[in-house]
Design a protein around this motif. Structure first.
Motif, short mmCIF file in Angstrom:
data_model
loop_
_atom_site.label_atom_id
_atom_site.label_comp_id
_atom_site.label_asym_id
_atom_site.label_seq_id
_atom_site.Cartn_x
_atom_site.Cartn_y
_atom_site.Cartn_z
N ARG A 3 -6.83 -1.22 -5.82
CA ARG A 3 -7.07 -2.15 -4.71
C ARG A 3 -6.15 -1.78 -3.56
O ARG A 3 -5.05 -1.25 -3.77
CB ARG A 3 -6.83 -3.60 -5.15
N ASN A 47 0.84 -1.20 0.00
CA ASN A 47 0.00 0.00 0.00
C ASN A 47 0.87 1.25 0.00
O ASN A 47 1.84 1.35 0.76
CB ASN A 47 -0.90 0.03 1.25
N SER A 60 -5.94 -5.08 2.82
CA SER A 60 -6.52 -4.89 4.15
C SER A 60 -5.55 -5.38 5.22
O SER A 60 -4.86 -6.38 5.05
CB SER A 60 -7.84 -5.65 4.28
N GLY A 61 -5.49 -4.64 6.30
CA GLY A 61 -4.63 -5.02 7.41
C GLY A 61 -3.16 -4.77 7.19
O GLY A 61 -2.32 -5.15 8.02
N GLU A 62 -2.81 -4.12 6.07
CA GLU A 62 -1.41 -3.83 5.77
C GLU A 62 -1.12 -2.35 5.94
O GLU A 62 -1.94 -1.50 5.61
CB GLU A 62 -1.07 -4.25 4.33
#
Length: 201
Positions: free
Chosen positions: A169, A14, A172-174
């Motif tokens: 995209r 990300n 998630s959680g990163e």
């Protein structure tokens, strides 16, 4: 060869793709100025967090931007723009990266040819610029690794626009890598097994 051997993997992280691409494009400022060419960076938002492979996106934009500079005459312009558009489903958004130049252009019947390895449009204008002819083939492959696509529009004597479409995209959680880390990553040399090639279109 590394791609064909299945030894290249996608490393999604990300990050703010706007800042990332802006930094890369602005690194060409002195080169563009030395060639009496101007570049312009446009974005429809100040920040856009996306999961992307920084090294491969760097190779994509470097090849496209370098080609645009190469085939644009002095006093010409190169534009890099980033925008978003709706995808095929209601929950899908597409990142659109465009590199537009005011260069020599490409014949319509050569659009498919330029994305093939070792292929070049053979005319008196493009033969001035020698190269191996794998740059755009590499761009196409790296874009497709991101589940995207690349298209071209061009007119002889007017210029060309390369459009890269990538799905937006976020992992998630990163954690989101910050710009200082991205900048450090940009400063690293390209993978020793993969060299950026500037394709002759």
């Amino acid at each position: 060869s590394k791609l064909e051997a299945g030894k290249m993997e996608l490393n999604l992280v990300n990050g703010d793709v706007i800042q990332f691409l802006r930094y890369i494009v602005e690194s060409f400022q002195s080169l563009a100025a030395s060639q009496q060419k101007q570049f312009h960076f446009l974005a429809d938002t100040d920040e856009l967090i996306v999961a992307f492979d920084a090294e491969k996106i760097r190779q994509i934009i470097t090849n496209l931007f370098s080609n645009a500079l190469k085939f644009t005459p002095p006093l010409g312009n190169v534009y890099v723009s980033i925008s978003q558009e709706a995808g095929t489903s209601s929950d899908n958004t597409i990142l659109v990266l465009k590199v537009k130049d005011t260069g020599i252009g490409i014949p319509n019947d050569k659009f498919d040819l330029i994305f093939e390895r070792f292929k070049q449009v053979d005319n008196s204008l493009t033969r001035i610029h020698e190269g191996t002819g794998i740059g755009l083939a590499l761009v196409k492959t790296l874009v497709e690794m991101h589940d995207g696509r690349v298209e071209v529009e061009s007119e002889l004597g007017v210029g060309s626009t390369f459009k890269v479409y990538l799905p937006i995209r976020v992992l998630s959680g990163e954690a989101c890598i910050d710009y200082s880390e991205i900048e450090a990553e940009i400063e690293k040399p390209i993978d020793e097994d993969i060299n950026i090639e500037l394709s002759n279109i």
